[in-house]
Every structure is written in C-alpha cells, then in structure tokens.
Design a protein around this motif. Structure first.
Motif, short mmCIF file in Angstrom:
data_model
loop_
_atom_site.label_atom_id
_atom_site.label_comp_id
_atom_site.label_asym_id
_atom_site.label_seq_id
_atom_site.Cartn_x
_atom_site.Cartn_y
_atom_site.Cartn_z
N ILE A 76 7.41 2.13 -3.39
CA ILE A 76 6.42 1.09 -3.13
C ILE A 76 6.10 1.05 -1.64
O ILE A 76 7.01 1.09 -0.80
N ALA A 118 1.76 -2.45 -2.47
CA ALA A 118 1.82 -3.90 -2.71
C ALA A 118 0.79 -4.60 -1.83
O ALA A 118 0.73 -4.36 -0.62
N ALA A 150 9.11 -6.54 -3.17
CA ALA A 150 8.87 -5.12 -3.41
C ALA A 150 10.18 -4.40 -3.72
O ALA A 150 10.23 -3.53 -4.60
N TYR A 204 -0.23 -4.78 -7.32
CA TYR A 204 0.15 -3.40 -7.03
C TYR A 204 -0.99 -2.46 -7.40
O TYR A 204 -1.52 -2.54 -8.50
N ALA A 227 2.25 -6.91 -11.49
CA ALA A 227 3.36 -6.00 -11.77
C ALA A 227 3.50 -5.71 -13.27
O ALA A 227 3.72 -4.56 -13.67
#
Ligand code: C2E
Ligand code: CA
Ligand code: CA
Ligand code: CA
Length: 278
Positions: free
Chosen positions: A114, A59, A97, A43, A267
């Motif tokens: 996202i 992403a 996501a 990310y 993440a």
C-alpha cells in the motif's frame, strides 16, 4: 469603467470572505475530526501494465464532514498542514494502511503493498515519527516492503539532516519511497539517486493528452528510460482511456492507476474487484 470596477469589487469581496470563513470553519472542525472518526481511506488499485496483475494500491484520505458531506483532501490537507494536525492525521493513515495491508497480504496477494501520501510538514516534525512507523511495523510482524511512502520533491528540495535520516531509516527497514507528481517541478536526476528513490509517479498532466504523436508521449518515454537507467520503477497516474494505457505500456511504464482501471474505492470493495479481474 468606474461602474465596472465597483461591480468587480462587490462581486469578489463576498466570495473571498466566504472562502476565508469556510477555511476558518474547516480548521475548527478539523480539530475534532480525528477523534470523531470522520476520516476514512479509499484505495485505488495500481495495475502492473505488462501482466494486468494487481498487488498494489494507493490510500487516499476522505473526510466525512457531518454537515458538508465528503470534503476532498485538496481542500483540507493544506489546512491540516498549517495547523500541524497533519502529523496526527498522517500517523492515523499509516496505522490504517498497515492494518489493511496485513489483511490483503492474506486475502489478495502475499506481496501486497500500500502506498500512503505524506506531506512535507510531516518531515519537519519528529524523527520519532519514522521510528514509530518502523517500530509499529515490526510489532505487527510486517516487513517494510508492505509500505510505499509517496513524497513530493518539496521534501527533497528543503532537505536537511532530518529528511535524509528518515529516508535512510525507511530504506534500512525496507519501506519504499515514491516521488509523486514527477515532472511537474524542478525534479533533478541527482535527487533520485541521492535519496535512493524507488519509484517515480508520472504526473497526470503528462497522461491527459497522451497520443502517439504527442509531445507527452515523447516525454513519458524519456522519463521511463531515465528512471530505468537509474534503477527506478515507474507508475503513471490519471490513466482514463485504453489508448493511454496502451501508450504507457509501449513507453515501458511498469505500473498505472486511473479511472480506466478503477476509481478509488472502499477497502471492502477491493478484494471483489481484484477477484473479478482475475
Ligand atoms: P495525488 O497523490 O496526486 O493523488 C492522485 C489524485 O488523482 C487523487 O485525488 C485521485 O483520486 C485522483 N485520480 C486518480 N485517478 C484519476 C484519473 O484517472 N483521473 C483524474 N482526473 N484523477 C484521478 P484525491 O483522492 O482527491 O487526492 C488529492 C490529493 O490529496 C492527492 O494527490 C494527495 O496529494 C493528497 N492526499 C490524498 N490523501 C492523502 C493523505 O492521506 N495524506 C496526505 N498528506 N495527502 C493526501
Ligand atoms: Ca499520491
Ligand atoms: Ca500524484
Ligand atoms: Ca499531488
């Protein structure tokens, strides 16, 4: 001359063969990658320029190949597109996501959003795909606003009833749409309105040589003014220096992402990264 020609020939042929072989092997391996859980997402934070706030991230997929190590999406997405595997991969990206954004809406920011990348090939397949995406968000109790889908203008260029229907369906569900790599193709203003695009992403090539006196600065200002006049917001990508950041802010750009702020990260690292900035 004859000798040089022969040298050139013998130099290029094995390289081309090697490239074709690599591609063929990657195509084979790719079929097992999803089931073998070899994909993961990184990310990259997207920063609101005026405030420095972070409540968006893009992403970016990575393939952890058992022998080759990490394979970049530039190398395997085209192969996945040819084989049609991109549809399954795209659904996996969406599901990951969606799970992640649910978590970050609790731990990072209540409006966290996202962005996921999508390939034109995903649009050729199945109206059903967008239905499942919208349905899956509803099932998870997530508003459409938690997701932005990044498309390239290729999707809009060969627009058919299917593309239009899907974009409308997403819009009705609140899912936002960003036009990626803006300025590199034949982007026409009429598309931006016709398809109700929410964001344009100024391509890195305009950011790379950004100086106060540069043509790129003029172009960035023009793109921002045009987007704002049409009611769209602007994200600049590939920001690597403080000077670029400052000029984009000056140009009126809304959001930016790039190595200057952060490289794409796992993440687990993002929560700490956001906390450390605040
Ligand atoms: P993109 O969507 O234009 O993504 C931006 C690329 O620039 C990413 O490369 C990102 O890591 C890189 N980048 C970010 N900041 C900087 C910077 O400051 N300087 C430079 N030089 N580069 C920066 P990445 O992750 O290798 O992805 C390459 C492309 O692969 C993406 O381009 C996108 O088109 C595609 N892609 C990535 N993930 C997915 C996915 O899940 N699905 C699909 N269909 N395509 C994907
Ligand atoms: Ca993108
Ligand atoms: Ca891009
Ligand atoms: Ca791209």
């Amino acid at each position: 001359a004859k000798g040089a020609g022969r040298n050139r020939y013998s130099f290029f042929t094995p390289a081309l063969q090697e490239a074709a072989l690599t591609r063929a092997r990657l195509a084979t391996d790719l079929r097992f990658a999803l089931g073998a859980q070899q994909f993961h997402l990184l990310y990259q934070p997207i920063v609101e320029l005026a405030t420095g706030a972070v409540y968006k991230a893009e992403a970016l997929i990575r393939w952890q190949h058992p022998e080759r190590g990490v394979v970049s999406p530039a190398a395997f997405i085209p192969i996945a597109e040819t084989s049609g595997l991109i549809v399954e991969i795209g659904d996996w990206v969406f599901a990951q996501a969606a799970r992640q954004v649910q978590q970050w809406r609790q731990s990072v920011h209540p409006q966290f959003q996202i962005s996921i990348n999508s390939s034109p090939v995903q649009f050729q397949h199945a109206r059903t795909q967008s239905e499942t995406w919208v349905q899956r968000l509803q099932t998870q109790g997530l508003p459409g606003e938690c997701l932005t889908v990044e498309i390239t203008e290729g999707v809009l260029l060969d627009s058919n009833a299917g593309v239009t229907a899907k974009l409308l369906e997403w819009r009705d569900a609140g899912i936002q749409v960003a036009l990626d790599d803006f300025g590199t193709g034949y982007s026409s203003l009429s598309y931006l309105q016709k398809f109700d695009i929410d964001f344009i992403k100024i391509d890195q090539s305009f950011v790379r040589d950004l100086h106060a006196q540069s043509t790129n600065f003029t172009l960035c200002k023009a793109m921002v003014a045009m987007a704002h006049a049409l009611g769209l917001q602007v994200v600049a990508e590939g920001v690597e220096t403080a000077e670029q950041r400052d000029l984009l802010l000056q140009a009126g750009c809304d959001y930016a992402q790039g190595y200057w702020f952060a490289r794409p990260m796992p993440a687990e690292a993002l929560v700490d990264w956001v906390a450390a900035r605040a």
